[in-house]
Design a protein around this motif. Structure first.
Motif, short mmCIF file in Angstrom:
data_model
loop_
_atom_site.label_atom_id
_atom_site.label_comp_id
_atom_site.label_asym_id
_atom_site.label_seq_id
_atom_site.Cartn_x
_atom_site.Cartn_y
_atom_site.Cartn_z
N ILE A 5 -7.85 -2.86 7.17
CA ILE A 5 -8.66 -3.10 6.19
C ILE A 5 -9.10 -4.53 6.00
O ILE A 5 -8.27 -5.35 5.85
CB ILE A 5 -8.10 -2.56 4.71
N LEU A 6 -10.67 -4.78 5.51
CA LEU A 6 -11.05 -6.11 5.36
C LEU A 6 -11.78 -6.36 4.42
O LEU A 6 -12.40 -5.38 3.81
CB LEU A 6 -11.77 -6.46 6.74
N ILE A 7 -11.44 -7.37 3.38
CA ILE A 7 -12.40 -7.58 2.15
C ILE A 7 -13.59 -8.58 2.79
O ILE A 7 -13.42 -9.68 3.13
CB ILE A 7 -11.52 -8.08 1.02
N THR A 8 -14.85 -8.04 2.35
CA THR A 8 -15.97 -8.85 2.82
C THR A 8 -16.30 -9.79 1.58
O THR A 8 -15.69 -9.74 0.56
CB THR A 8 -17.11 -7.83 3.00
N HIS A 25 -18.84 -2.33 8.38
CA HIS A 25 -19.78 -3.00 7.59
C HIS A 25 -19.97 -4.51 7.76
O HIS A 25 -18.85 -5.07 8.01
CB HIS A 25 -19.75 -2.57 5.96
N SER A 26 -20.96 -5.24 7.16
CA SER A 26 -20.98 -6.40 7.51
C SER A 26 -19.83 -7.24 6.67
O SER A 26 -19.52 -7.33 5.52
CB SER A 26 -22.35 -7.19 6.83
N LYS A 27 -19.15 -8.40 7.41
CA LYS A 27 -18.50 -9.30 6.72
C LYS A 27 -18.87 -10.02 5.67
O LYS A 27 -18.32 -10.46 4.62
CB LYS A 27 -17.84 -10.21 7.87
N ASN A 28 -20.42 -10.32 5.74
CA ASN A 28 -21.01 -10.62 4.68
C ASN A 28 -21.40 -10.15 3.43
O ASN A 28 -22.03 -10.36 2.52
CB ASN A 28 -22.06 -11.18 5.32
N GLY A 29 -20.57 -8.54 3.24
CA GLY A 29 -20.76 -8.05 2.17
C GLY A 29 -21.12 -6.20 2.39
O GLY A 29 -22.32 -6.37 2.61
N SER A 30 -20.29 -5.62 2.32
CA SER A 30 -20.33 -4.06 2.55
C SER A 30 -21.54 -3.46 1.54
O SER A 30 -22.59 -2.91 2.16
CB SER A 30 -19.35 -3.40 2.57
#
Length: 222
Positions: A5-8, A25-30
């Motif tokens: 789990i990653l926080i974008t 989803h994009s690392k630059n904001g899901s």
């Protein structure tokens, strides 16, 4: 394959696959990506009173949930996913909190809990059919007004970004139907154009310069 789990960048979560250095989803904001690519550039461009949507890569259900939140008309949503996420992963997604959608949390969990392969009513105006299916097995014809093409990137799964797959998308769309995707690769654009899509390059979501929107236009005005 290992999954984390990653926080974008916009504070929303995603699932990261370290072996591929790829995420759902994009690392630059899901959430920012979903609104920019699929809602603003897709859903808001469809004039029909009832919109039939096909999502390629149902994944975490984020695109479906935000479509549910933003829908101003009747939606018939079909999500295709070969490898569904687990209940444990769904519970770790923080979309409800970041979207401030606590009043709709039952709908989010219902999206994930309803059975596969059958049309389900999430609300009076939103139906969902989840299909556990490989993309190459899609055989729909002239069904959808809009396609969210949200497969893993061509770097890790190039077979999902070929003329063969986009022909299935072309066939699945109604006349004047729209396909939107976060990708802007030249090879993807050329594959679409070779099949008859009219393709636009649009400004991309945060972290991406461009994205693509394709339309199925087979009849020409006199």
């Amino acid at each position: 394959m290992k999954r984390e789990i990653l926080i974008t960048s916009d504070g929303s979560s995603t699932i990261h696959l370290p072996d591929w250095n790829e995420q759902y989803h994009s690392k630059n904001g899901s959430i920012n990506e979903t609104y920019h690519v699929f809602i603003k550039s897709g859903l808001q461009q469809v004039a029909a009173d009832k919109v039939a949507i096909l999502e390629i890569g149902f994944g975490t259900g984020l695109n479906c949930f935000i479509t549910y939140l933003e829908a101003q008309k009747e939606i018939d949503y079909v999500g295709v996913e070969a490898y569904p996420v687990t209940t444990e992963e769904v519970e770790k997604m923080n979309f409800i909190k970041v979207l401030k959608a606590e009043k709709e949390q039952d709908a989010f969990y219902k999206i994930h809990e309803v059975s596969w392969e059958e049309k389900q009513q999430i609300s009076l105006h939103f139906s969902l059919t989840k299909r556990k299916q490989f993309f190459e097995d899609i055989e729909d014809e002239n069904v959808f007004d809009l396609i969210y093409f949200d497969a893993f990137g061509a770097r890790v799964q190039p077979q999902l970004w070929t003329e063969e797959i986009f022909l299935k998308m072309f066939n699945a769309l109604k006349e004047n139907g729209i396909l939107v995707t976060y990708s802007a690769k030249g090879s993807v654009r050329r594959a679409m154009q070779a099949l008859g899509f009219t393709v636009e390059r649009l400004p991309g979501p945060p972290g991406k310069r461009e994205m693509l929107r394709a339309r199925k236009i087979t009849t020409q005005n006199p």
